[in-house]
Design a protein around this motif. Sequence first.
Motif, mmCIF file in Angstrom:
data_model
loop_
_atom_site.group_PDB
_atom_site.id
_atom_site.type_symbol
_atom_site.label_atom_id
_atom_site.label_comp_id
_atom_site.label_asym_id
_atom_site.label_seq_id
_atom_site.Cartn_x
_atom_site.Cartn_y
_atom_site.Cartn_z
ATOM 1 N N LEU A 12 11.389 -1.428 -4.015
ATOM 2 C CA LEU A 12 11.307 -0.143 -3.317
ATOM 3 C C LEU A 12 12.484 0.020 -2.359
ATOM 4 C CD1 LEU A 12 7.488 0.153 -2.452
ATOM 5 C CD2 LEU A 12 8.762 1.425 -4.200
ATOM 6 N N TYR A 70 9.172 11.542 -5.655
ATOM 7 C CA TYR A 70 9.124 10.258 -4.957
ATOM 8 C C TYR A 70 9.053 9.143 -5.992
ATOM 9 C CZ TYR A 70 8.370 11.855 -0.114
ATOM 10 O OH TYR A 70 8.507 12.392 1.140
ATOM 11 N N CYS A 116 0.851 -1.191 0.000
ATOM 12 C CA CYS A 116 0.000 0.000 0.000
ATOM 13 C C CYS A 116 0.889 1.244 0.000
ATOM 14 C CB CYS A 116 -0.897 0.031 1.231
ATOM 15 S SG CYS A 116 -1.972 -1.394 1.391
ATOM 16 N N GLU A 117 0.589 2.172 -0.916
ATOM 17 C CA GLU A 117 1.372 3.404 -1.009
ATOM 18 C C GLU A 117 0.434 4.602 -1.086
ATOM 19 O OE1 GLU A 117 4.707 2.831 -4.091
ATOM 20 O OE2 GLU A 117 3.290 1.200 -4.496
ATOM 21 N N TYR A 123 8.215 5.258 -7.140
ATOM 22 C CA TYR A 123 7.296 4.212 -6.687
ATOM 23 C C TYR A 123 7.413 2.912 -7.474
ATOM 24 C CZ TYR A 123 4.251 6.375 -10.297
ATOM 25 O OH TYR A 123 3.731 6.905 -11.453
ATOM 26 N N LYS A 160 -0.967 7.843 -2.591
ATOM 27 C CA LYS A 160 -1.009 8.350 -3.964
ATOM 28 C C LYS A 160 -0.706 9.850 -3.929
ATOM 29 C CE LYS A 160 -3.885 8.198 -8.116
ATOM 30 N NZ LYS A 160 -3.806 9.624 -8.458
ATOM 31 N N SER A 191 8.068 -4.752 -3.108
ATOM 32 C CA SER A 191 8.611 -4.200 -1.871
ATOM 33 C C SER A 191 10.143 -4.274 -1.878
ATOM 34 C CB SER A 191 8.043 -4.933 -0.657
ATOM 35 O OG SER A 191 8.267 -6.326 -0.746
ATOM 36 N N VAL A 212 12.146 7.587 -1.765
ATOM 37 C CA VAL A 212 10.946 6.755 -1.711
ATOM 38 C C VAL A 212 10.201 7.149 -0.434
ATOM 39 C CG1 VAL A 212 10.016 4.418 -1.538
ATOM 40 C CG2 VAL A 212 12.051 4.853 -2.935
ATOM 41 N N SER A 213 8.928 7.464 -0.558
ATOM 42 C CA SER A 213 8.166 7.844 0.631
ATOM 43 C C SER A 213 8.177 6.698 1.633
ATOM 44 C CB SER A 213 6.721 8.168 0.243
ATOM 45 O OG SER A 213 5.935 8.363 1.398
ATOM 46 N N THR A 273 6.122 6.065 3.817
ATOM 47 C CA THR A 273 4.763 5.764 4.293
ATOM 48 C C THR A 273 4.226 4.442 3.743
ATOM 49 O OG1 THR A 273 3.846 7.085 2.490
ATOM 50 C CG2 THR A 273 4.182 8.198 4.600
ATOM 51 N N TRP A 274 4.940 3.790 2.801
ATOM 52 C CA TRP A 274 4.402 2.554 2.216
ATOM 53 C C TRP A 274 4.441 1.417 3.232
ATOM 54 C CZ3 TRP A 274 7.132 -2.026 1.459
ATOM 55 C CH2 TRP A 274 8.538 -1.943 1.549
#
Length: 705
Positions: free
Chosen positions: A244, A226, A114-115, A228, A117, A241, A254-255, A257-258
Amino acid sequence: MPDNSAIQSQLQALAERLHHLNHQYYQLDISEVSDQEFDQLLAELQALEAAHPELALPNSPTRRVGGTITKQFPTAVHRFPMLSLGNTYSEDDLREFDERVQKGLEGAPYAYVCELKIDGVAMSLRYEHGQLTQGVTRGDGTRGDVVTANVRTIKTLPLALRPGPEQPDDFEVRGEVFMPLPVFDELNAEREQNGEALLANPRNAASGTLKLQNSAQVAARKLRFYAYSLLTPGRHFASHSAALEALSQYGLPVSDTWRRAATIEEVLEFVHYWAKKRFDLPVATDGIVIKVDNLRQQDQLGYTAKSPRWAIAYKYPAEAARTRLNDVLYNVGRTGAVTPVAVLTPVPLAGTVVKRATLHNANQIELLDLRLGDLVYVEKGGEIIPKITGVDLAARPADAVPIQYPTACPACGTPLLRPEGEAHFRCPNERGCPPQLKARLEHYVSRKALNIDGLGAETVGRFFELGMVKTPADIYDLPARRPELVTLERLGEKSIDNLIAGIEASKQVPFPRVLFGLGIRYVGETVAQKLAAHYRSIDALMAATAEDMAAVPEVGGVIAVAAAHWFQQPENRELIERLRQAGVQLEVTGEAPVPASDRLAGLTFVISGVFEHHSREELQQLITSNGGKITGSISKKLSYLVAGDNMGPAKREKALGFKVPIISEAELMALLPTADTEAPAPAGTDETPKLPLPVAGPGQQASLF
């Protein structure tokens, strides 16, 4: 002869050191060296590249500041199509998506990533042997615009990757270019002061920035990126994953928050958590992207004609609220633009309590048919700026009062004007309207202008209200009024010392920032820099006509007319003289560029169109450095029209009508001295330029075509 290998090694070492420091600072928030030491290293690299341009690295850290002028963007075909994702606003749809995945994988175990948007602009970056070689917009998904020079200015984006596990020699990174919310707010505040339409959301701002032709302007907008996904012709990682994590190790942003989710219930927990929490982030988001993690399972699920079956985007519904419109206030900006603001009954919306909303201009009020007392629907444009989107007509009170847009300035009573082609009404009382005077003072002392320590917007506003400061020149009288200053509340001896020191230091602020600080309409930072570099002094600028200024690169007719008008006003000339007496910098210091030759002395040129080998700015520089003059309009006194591709037919017809010679880029270059010819060759020799150099009556020359 210099040892090129040694110089190349020095360039490489400096570049690697600066790339490392950039990564530490922008990715890890670590300052290994002082700003001064960093600037010294960068200056050393710039000097070395200037002395040996043929050895400069394509991804040198000096490319960060921009400067490339692009008159049109070439296009490129995506090696891997940039497909769109299926969207949903329903949690039931997410459960149905999960059921389809389960069925497609025939009961095999699977997990999701989950990332958030990010609400920005999709970008495809290509890295070859660890070096950024290309940046391409999404376009139509098959082909996009090549904006490499612009993406190189993004400071969080590595131009050279850090070594990492399983790093492919040639791969693409997909990600989002975005404008941080504080930068967006600052940009909109500046536009509002200039009476320009506000940008609706950071996505539009980022998209427009990437389309700018001057990469130096892109650099000033402080875009971020960022990543993805990572794409290669072959498979390098078992899961999304893992890819990433590898991108982070390579130095790509890379954010963090994923999250990996083992079940659809964990996906929904992630969706619920960020429904409100996302408003705490310094970046605009509009949903969650859910992807099957295992890459072989992605291949197994495959694609529809438009989107992958292994991914979906959950979009948060736009939050709206209904509240009452109690009043409309009218703000007067620095340029006299009058902007209506709705005063609302406070209502919670998208993480904040909204009390006011922009109404933009009179057209918007009329379009919505707003009346005082209406119950209105409020949303946040791009979840940033509160705006009224509609009226609950069924609940309209019988005594609702139609809104009458004022015909006089709400601050000074001067009749408002609405210039042709503009949406805003304006107060023309530039010299007597208090909000305009105050806003111009606040602009003068702002960070990007004079940046006077101890004299921020609040303090200078206070001095204005007390009648102590009315114009920027009055600021320089404050040190002599110290006995008066010490009598003011909340202004101690130390504050006064800092204020006086800041005023004195402002006298060393470079001329381009002073010019920006004067607050001339349309003259922003970039235009001020261009005008200052071209004219080098306020006196030369005051003597220039609008036509002259329009010929300066990136200035143009509207800006030139506004600037020329400003300098013609006696009050502004008086202001400049007082600033001069105070010791403010009103000219560019240092040696002026030495002309390459006087080959084009006495000649005037108009440049129009797009050229194969040079930007228009480069051609203008070549002409002026060889004694020629650039003008913005065609007349019978013009020497040459330099015509490129896509030149407007009107200019060509006008030039033919005046019998002005029309020449190409190559023919212009033939007029210039060659590398071994520094002065004009005598007429009649073999070195005489093939094109006629007009000496008298240039308007009478026959067309060369």
